[in-house]
Structure formats: structure tokens, C-alpha cells
Write a protein that holds these residues in place. Structure first.
Motif, PDB file in Angstrom:
ATOM      1  N   MET A   9      82.306  26.196 -34.926  1.00  0.00           N
ATOM      2  CA  MET A   9      81.750  26.506 -36.223  1.00  0.00           C
ATOM      3  C   MET A   9      80.794  25.403 -36.685  1.00  0.00           C
ATOM      4  O   MET A   9      79.714  25.685 -37.170  1.00  0.00           O
ATOM      5  CB  MET A   9      82.874  26.701 -37.232  1.00  0.00           C
ATOM      6  CG  MET A   9      82.373  27.044 -38.614  1.00  0.00           C
ATOM      7  SD  MET A   9      83.643  27.445 -39.810  1.00  0.00           S
ATOM      8  CE  MET A   9      84.104  25.827 -40.367  1.00  0.00           C
ATOM      9  N   LEU A  10      81.196  24.118 -36.532  1.00  0.00           N
ATOM     10  CA  LEU A  10      80.349  23.034 -37.002  1.00  0.00           C
ATOM     11  C   LEU A  10      79.076  22.896 -36.171  1.00  0.00           C
ATOM     12  O   LEU A  10      78.021  22.578 -36.714  1.00  0.00           O
ATOM     13  CB  LEU A  10      81.127  21.718 -37.024  1.00  0.00           C
ATOM     14  CG  LEU A  10      82.230  21.649 -38.082  1.00  0.00           C
ATOM     15  CD1 LEU A  10      83.013  20.353 -37.954  1.00  0.00           C
ATOM     16  CD2 LEU A  10      81.658  21.790 -39.487  1.00  0.00           C
ATOM     17  N   ILE A  11      79.174  23.175 -34.891  1.00  0.00           N
ATOM     18  CA  ILE A  11      77.975  23.111 -34.050  1.00  0.00           C
ATOM     19  C   ILE A  11      76.993  24.201 -34.474  1.00  0.00           C
ATOM     20  O   ILE A  11      75.795  23.951 -34.622  1.00  0.00           O
ATOM     21  CB  ILE A  11      78.342  23.231 -32.558  1.00  0.00           C
ATOM     22  CG1 ILE A  11      79.153  22.005 -32.126  1.00  0.00           C
ATOM     23  CG2 ILE A  11      77.088  23.382 -31.696  1.00  0.00           C
ATOM     24  CD1 ILE A  11      79.766  22.122 -30.746  1.00  0.00           C
ATOM     25  N   GLN A  12      77.504  25.397 -34.710  1.00  0.00           N
ATOM     26  CA  GLN A  12      76.631  26.478 -35.151  1.00  0.00           C
ATOM     27  C   GLN A  12      76.024  26.161 -36.514  1.00  0.00           C
ATOM     28  O   GLN A  12      74.844  26.429 -36.744  1.00  0.00           O
ATOM     29  CB  GLN A  12      77.395  27.797 -35.183  1.00  0.00           C
ATOM     30  CG  GLN A  12      77.721  28.295 -33.793  1.00  0.00           C
ATOM     31  CD  GLN A  12      78.316  29.693 -33.785  1.00  0.00           C
ATOM     32  OE1 GLN A  12      78.549  30.309 -34.813  1.00  0.00           O
ATOM     33  NE2 GLN A  12      78.556  30.206 -32.580  1.00  0.00           N
ATOM     34  N   LEU A  13      76.812  25.580 -37.399  1.00  0.00           N
ATOM     35  CA  LEU A  13      76.294  25.196 -38.712  1.00  0.00           C
ATOM     36  C   LEU A  13      75.182  24.159 -38.546  1.00  0.00           C
ATOM     37  O   LEU A  13      74.149  24.246 -39.207  1.00  0.00           O
ATOM     38  CB  LEU A  13      77.419  24.649 -39.599  1.00  0.00           C
ATOM     39  CG  LEU A  13      77.001  24.114 -40.961  1.00  0.00           C
ATOM     40  CD1 LEU A  13      76.236  25.160 -41.765  1.00  0.00           C
ATOM     41  CD2 LEU A  13      78.224  23.641 -41.729  1.00  0.00           C
ATOM     42  N   PHE A  14      75.379  23.194 -37.681  1.00  0.00           N
ATOM     43  CA  PHE A  14      74.360  22.181 -37.450  1.00  0.00           C
ATOM     44  C   PHE A  14      73.075  22.818 -36.919  1.00  0.00           C
ATOM     45  O   PHE A  14      71.978  22.517 -37.402  1.00  0.00           O
ATOM     46  CB  PHE A  14      74.875  21.114 -36.482  1.00  0.00           C
ATOM     47  CG  PHE A  14      73.949  19.939 -36.339  1.00  0.00           C
ATOM     48  CD1 PHE A  14      73.914  18.954 -37.311  1.00  0.00           C
ATOM     49  CD2 PHE A  14      73.115  19.829 -35.246  1.00  0.00           C
ATOM     50  CE1 PHE A  14      73.061  17.873 -37.193  1.00  0.00           C
ATOM     51  CE2 PHE A  14      72.254  18.749 -35.119  1.00  0.00           C
ATOM     52  CZ  PHE A  14      72.231  17.763 -36.097  1.00  0.00           C
ATOM     53  N   TYR A  68      74.460  33.353 -43.080  1.00  0.00           N
ATOM     54  CA  TYR A  68      75.632  32.917 -42.333  1.00  0.00           C
ATOM     55  C   TYR A  68      75.840  31.410 -42.477  1.00  0.00           C
ATOM     56  O   TYR A  68      76.968  30.945 -42.609  1.00  0.00           O
ATOM     57  CB  TYR A  68      75.479  33.310 -40.860  1.00  0.00           C
ATOM     58  CG  TYR A  68      76.664  32.952 -39.997  1.00  0.00           C
ATOM     59  CD1 TYR A  68      77.935  33.468 -40.256  1.00  0.00           C
ATOM     60  CD2 TYR A  68      76.523  32.087 -38.922  1.00  0.00           C
ATOM     61  CE1 TYR A  68      79.020  33.140 -39.463  1.00  0.00           C
ATOM     62  CE2 TYR A  68      77.607  31.755 -38.114  1.00  0.00           C
ATOM     63  CZ  TYR A  68      78.847  32.279 -38.394  1.00  0.00           C
ATOM     64  OH  TYR A  68      79.925  31.944 -37.612  1.00  0.00           O
ATOM     65  N   MET A  69      74.768  30.638 -42.469  1.00  0.00           N
ATOM     66  CA  MET A  69      74.865  29.189 -42.655  1.00  0.00           C
ATOM     67  C   MET A  69      75.514  28.865 -44.002  1.00  0.00           C
ATOM     68  O   MET A  69      76.422  28.033 -44.082  1.00  0.00           O
ATOM     69  CB  MET A  69      73.480  28.552 -42.578  1.00  0.00           C
ATOM     70  CG  MET A  69      73.490  27.049 -42.856  1.00  0.00           C
ATOM     71  SD  MET A  69      71.828  26.343 -42.973  1.00  0.00           S
ATOM     72  CE  MET A  69      71.231  27.108 -44.478  1.00  0.00           C
ATOM     73  N   VAL A  70      75.060  29.531 -45.042  1.00  0.00           N
ATOM     74  CA  VAL A  70      75.626  29.315 -46.377  1.00  0.00           C
ATOM     75  C   VAL A  70      77.117  29.666 -46.370  1.00  0.00           C
ATOM     76  O   VAL A  70      77.951  28.922 -46.904  1.00  0.00           O
ATOM     77  CB  VAL A  70      74.843  30.132 -47.437  1.00  0.00           C
ATOM     78  CG1 VAL A  70      75.581  30.165 -48.766  1.00  0.00           C
ATOM     79  CG2 VAL A  70      73.441  29.558 -47.600  1.00  0.00           C
ATOM     80  N   GLU A  71      77.463  30.778 -45.745  1.00  0.00           N
ATOM     81  CA  GLU A  71      78.866  31.195 -45.633  1.00  0.00           C
ATOM     82  C   GLU A  71      79.698  30.126 -44.910  1.00  0.00           C
ATOM     83  O   GLU A  71      80.810  29.798 -45.329  1.00  0.00           O
ATOM     84  CB  GLU A  71      78.934  32.520 -44.871  1.00  0.00           C
ATOM     85  CG  GLU A  71      80.317  33.062 -44.646  1.00  0.00           C
ATOM     86  CD  GLU A  71      80.285  34.296 -43.742  1.00  0.00           C
ATOM     87  OE1 GLU A  71      81.201  34.425 -42.922  1.00  0.00           O
ATOM     88  OE2 GLU A  71      79.349  35.110 -43.864  1.00  0.00           O
TER      89      GLU A  71
END
Length: 178
Positions: free
Chosen positions: A1-6, A81-84
Motif C-alpha cells: 500500500m505504501l509503495i503504491q501511495l508513493f 485512489y491516492m487520496v483514499e
């Protein structure tokens, strides 16, 4: 999740190829060695985000004697999705894993700061109660005189209170910008 957010957060700033994003991510590894990112993991997340329609390939750069580089852009669905993901991370934070806020903090400009403050307030209240229950458990007569248990409880108390203070500092810093 954190990698995708980054990945999504960096692509919100500009269009980049995965190798550039990995170099940026490596700087975070220097801050917290628990953040690891292999090439395989990086490309897995790029593929996953692309399949879900959160990012799209916009250009392929061909350079002689070099592998081709695909440049990606974030989509509107990817921004949502990033905001979520940012809200989800703040909503699920616990004192044993406050480092998971490092990446969402980088991208706070994309979210409603009042909502983040509300999530932090809830986490601070929830985690304060957790600290109290740990201390209460440590004072139970069956473990009160057990040295190794008391050693663990003292450490947890100190560490969790330090992390709780950091959550409060984040909350206060965000409140100053509203």
C-alpha cells in the motif's frame, strides 16, 4: 500500500519512469531501513496500478545501448485512489507502526487537512487508551513482580508515549496550516 501511495504521489507531481521513482524511494530507505524496494516489487506495483487504471504509460524512451524507459502519468482514478490511501493510512495508524505515516505525510497537500486532523484525533484517543490498558495490565498482581514482564511494559510505555507525542506533533503541525 505504501509503495503504491508513493508511486501515485510522485506521479501527481510529474510524469516519471519507474527507475526515477525508485531512486527517490531509496532516499526514504536511508531514513527508515524497514522500507525496502526491489526492482521486482517496484515493477509489480507499477503493473498493478496500470491494470487498475490508476496510472498510464504515456511515453517510451528509446536510447541506444540502453533498455527502453516507460514514462507514466497518474489518472483521475489514480488521484482519487491516492487520496483514499492517505486517509486509510491515517485511519489505521497505531503506535507500533507510526513510520507508516512517513509517505502519506509527503502528500498531505492532496487531501482535506481537517479530515486528517479528525483521523489523528481519533487515533490519539484510541492509542492513549491502549497505553492505559498496557499499564493497567502491568500492574495486575499476577505480573506486578515479574521482572521481565515489567521490563517489556516499561519499554512499551516509553516507546508508545514517544510515538503518541509524535502523532500529536503531526496533528499540531497540520493544524497550523489550516
Amino acid at each position: 500500500m505504501l509503495i503504491q501511495l508513493f508511486i501515485l504521489g510522485i506521479l501527481s507531481e510529474n510524469n516519471y519512469h519507474p527507475y526515477f521513482i525508485k531512486k527517490l524511494f531509496t532516499n526514504i530507505v536511508d531514513i527508515d531501513p524497514s522500507f525496502k524496494l526491489s526492482d521486482g516489487k517496484l515493477y509489480y506495483h507499477f503493473d498493478s496500478l496500470e491494470k487498475k487504471g490508476y496510472i498510464k504509460k504515456i511515453e517510451v524512451i528509446h536510447t541506444e545501448n540502453r533498455p527502453e524507459k516507460s514514462v507514466y502519468a497518474i489518472t483521475d482514478a489514480g488521484r482519487a485512489y491516492m487520496v483514499e490511501l492517505i486517509y486509510k493510512t491515517f485511519d489505521s495508524i497505531n503506535l507500533a507502526d507510526v513510520q507508516s505515516l512517513y509517505i502519506p505525510i509527503l502528500f498531505l497537500k492532496y487531501v482535506d487537512l481537517k479530515r486528517v486532523i479528525g483521523l489523528l484525533d481519533q487515533a490519539i484517543e484510541r492509542e492513549s487508551k491502549r497505553i492505559d490498558s498496557i499499564i493497567e495490565a502491568g500492574s495486575h498482581p499476577s505480573v506486578k513482580d515479574v521482572d521481565h514482564i515489567q521490563l517489556i511494559i516499561r519499554h512499551a510505555d516509553r516507546q508508545f508515549n514517544e510515538n503518541l507525542k509524535w502523532l500529536q506533533d503531526i496533528r499540531d503541525a497540520i493544524a497550523e496550516h489550516i
